[in-house]
Design an enzyme around this catalytic site. Structure first.
Site, PDB file in Angstrom:
ATOM      1  N   ASN A   9       0.865  -1.183   0.000  1.00 38.20           N
ATOM      2  CA  ASN A   9       0.000   0.000   0.000  1.00 38.20           C
ATOM      3  C   ASN A   9       0.899   1.230   0.000  1.00 38.20           C
ATOM      4  OD1 ASN A   9      -1.818   2.024   0.372  1.00 38.20           O
ATOM      5  ND2 ASN A   9      -2.458   1.415   2.440  1.00 38.20           N
ATOM      6  N   TRP A  10       1.001   1.840  -1.164  1.00 39.34           N
ATOM      7  CA  TRP A  10       1.881   3.013  -1.287  1.00 39.34           C
ATOM      8  C   TRP A  10       1.260   4.248  -0.655  1.00 39.34           C
ATOM      9  CZ3 TRP A  10       4.328   3.149  -6.922  1.00 39.34           C
ATOM     10  CH2 TRP A  10       5.182   2.046  -7.072  1.00 39.34           C
ATOM     11  N   LYS A  11      -0.032   4.189  -0.330  1.00 37.42           N
ATOM     12  CA  LYS A  11      -0.750   5.371   0.182  1.00 37.42           C
ATOM     13  C   LYS A  11      -0.541   6.526  -0.811  1.00 37.42           C
ATOM     14  CE  LYS A  11      -0.260   3.371   4.680  1.00 37.42           C
ATOM     15  NZ  LYS A  11      -0.239   3.527   6.118  1.00 37.42           N
ATOM     16  N   HIS A  91      -9.644   1.070   4.696  1.00 36.39           N
ATOM     17  CA  HIS A  91      -8.361   1.315   5.361  1.00 36.39           C
ATOM     18  C   HIS A  91      -8.590   2.301   6.507  1.00 36.39           C
ATOM     19  CE1 HIS A  91      -4.306   2.627   6.192  1.00 36.39           C
ATOM     20  NE2 HIS A  91      -3.897   1.508   5.608  1.00 36.39           N
ATOM     21  N   GLU A  93      -7.044   4.785   7.473  1.00 38.05           N
ATOM     22  CA  GLU A  93      -6.885   6.201   7.115  1.00 38.05           C
ATOM     23  C   GLU A  93      -8.148   6.720   6.430  1.00 38.05           C
ATOM     24  OE1 GLU A  93      -3.118   5.683   5.118  1.00 38.05           O
ATOM     25  OE2 GLU A  93      -2.259   5.177   7.062  1.00 38.05           O
ATOM     26  N   GLU A 163      -5.308  -4.713  10.483  1.00 35.68           N
ATOM     27  CA  GLU A 163      -4.312  -3.654  10.652  1.00 35.68           C
ATOM     28  C   GLU A 163      -4.620  -2.881  11.931  1.00 35.68           C
ATOM     29  OE1 GLU A 163      -2.376  -2.496   6.705  1.00 35.68           O
ATOM     30  OE2 GLU A 163      -4.226  -1.352   6.807  1.00 35.68           O
ATOM     31  N   GLY A 169       2.353   2.781  10.675  1.00 33.52           N
ATOM     32  CA  GLY A 169       3.251   3.922  10.514  1.00 33.52           C
ATOM     33  C   GLY A 169       3.920   4.348  11.810  1.00 33.52           C
ATOM     34  N   SER A 208       3.407  -1.742  10.250  1.00 33.07           N
ATOM     35  CA  SER A 208       4.866  -1.745  10.424  1.00 33.07           C
ATOM     36  C   SER A 208       5.510  -3.089  10.088  1.00 33.07           C
ATOM     37  CB  SER A 208       5.241  -1.300  11.844  1.00 33.07           C
ATOM     38  OG  SER A 208       4.765   0.011  12.072  1.00 33.07           O
ATOM     39  N   GLY A 229       2.950  -0.920   4.289  1.00 31.90           N
ATOM     40  CA  GLY A 229       2.933   0.505   3.946  1.00 31.90           C
ATOM     41  C   GLY A 229       4.340   0.986   3.626  1.00 31.90           C
ATOM     42  N   GLY A 230       4.925   1.707   4.576  1.00 34.02           N
ATOM     43  CA  GLY A 230       6.228   2.356   4.367  1.00 34.02           C
ATOM     44  C   GLY A 230       7.286   1.475   3.706  1.00 34.02           C
TER      45      GLY A 230
HETATM   46  P1  13P Z   1       2.980   0.752   7.625  1.00 33.94           P
HETATM   47  O1  13P Z   1       3.525  -0.549   7.097  1.00 33.94           O
HETATM   48  O2  13P Z   1       3.707   1.959   7.110  1.00 33.94           O
HETATM   49  O3  13P Z   1       2.844   0.718   9.114  1.00 33.94           O
HETATM   50  O4  13P Z   1       1.490   0.892   7.049  1.00 33.94           O
HETATM   51  C1  13P Z   1       0.613  -0.164   7.183  1.00 33.94           C
HETATM   52  C2  13P Z   1      -0.600   0.104   6.367  1.00 33.94           C
HETATM   53  O5  13P Z   1      -1.369   0.988   6.656  1.00 33.94           O
HETATM   54  C3  13P Z   1      -0.803  -0.713   5.163  1.00 33.94           C
HETATM   55  O6  13P Z   1      -2.076  -0.530   4.644  1.00 33.94           O
END
Ligand code: 13P
Length: 247
Positions: A9-11, A91, A93, A163, A169, A208, A229-230
């Site tokens: 997930n590149w967001k 998600h 967010e 999640e 994050g 994470s 994510g990251g």
């Molecule tokens: P991180 O891996 O950056 O914690 O993000 C997780 C996430 O929200 C994947 O959808």
């Protein structure tokens, strides 16, 4: 047997240059399903570029309607036109920053299936909810809303991503046993309705995930891979996570 999956997930990150880098260099073996969720704009480019390789592309969000006066929104059918095969729905967010309720998330889940996209339903509790002993009831409520809208059959072609919001994050990861316990709980909720569907559905862990913790998380019985994510924006780090899931 559930095939493992690792999803990126590149967001709202990435760029044309990063797409090019991934298209030129990303290499994963065939023993893990890999899905990239770039910002919508890059869907077509990545889906065409990865067509020949076993890497799929998904969108991070859809709107529930097929079309209409909804400025700025994108429908599930449009995502399919752009080459997407998956869509994230719910998600944290989207829930927290954009006010998506359980019911809105459920409508999006249904819209994805109508269009032929596989929804990846994201669920998870906040730090306060876990501290208050409500983690399971929150996750249960999030699953129940989708069960009401889509029925248990809706989960026959879907993926779930657990999640925990406190691990997204933050660099803090759920311990493997903590994540396993919630994954088993989620599967157990579905098991009451349909054993085969509950047994076959992939439940990914997100929060994470890194190359350094992926292997121990993915070793747990009910953790079928990760939603990253990251760490998914770094090709080598992401490839290591894919290898950790590969069976
Ligand atoms: P991180 O891996 O950056 O914690 O993000 C997780 C996430 O929200 C994947 O959808």
């Amino acid at each position: 047997m559930r095939a493992p999956m690792v999803a990126a997930n590149w967001k709202m990150n990435g760029s044309g240059a990063i797409c090019r880098e991934f298209l030129e260099h990303l290499s994963v073996d065939g023993l893990v399903d890999v899905v990239l969720f770039p910002p919508f704009l890059y869907t077509s480019r990545l889906s065409k570029g990865f067509e020949e390789r076993s890497i799929s592309v998904g969108v991070q969000n859809v709107f529930h309607a097929r079309s209409g006066a909804y400025t700025g929104e994108i429908g599930a059918e449009m995502a399919v036109d752009a080459g997407a095969m998956y869509a994230l729905v719910g998600h944290s967010e989207r829930r927290n920053l954009f006010g998506e309720s359980d019911e809105v998330v459920a409508d999006k889940f249904v819209a994805c299936q109508r269009a032929g996209l596989t929804p990846v339903l994201c669920i998870g509790e906040s730090f306060e909810e876990r501290a208050g002993g409500e983690a399971e009831s929150v996750v249960r409520r999030q699953v129940d809303a989708v069960l009401r809208a889509a029925g248990i059959e809706g989960f026959a072609n879907a993926v779930i991503a657990y999640e925990p919001v406190w691990a997204i994050g933050t660099g803090e990861t759920a311990r493997p046993d903590q994540a396993q316990s919630m994954h088993a709980f989620i599967r157990g909720v579905l098991m009451k309705f349909d054993t085969a569907i509950a047994t076959n559905i992939k439940v990914l862990y997100g929060g994470s995930v890194k190359a350094s913790n992926a292997r121990e998380l993915f070793a747990e019985q009910d953790i079928d891979g990760g939603l990253v994510g990251g760490a998914s924006l770094e090709i080598m780090e992401f490839e290591k996570i894919c290898r950790a899931a590969s069976r």
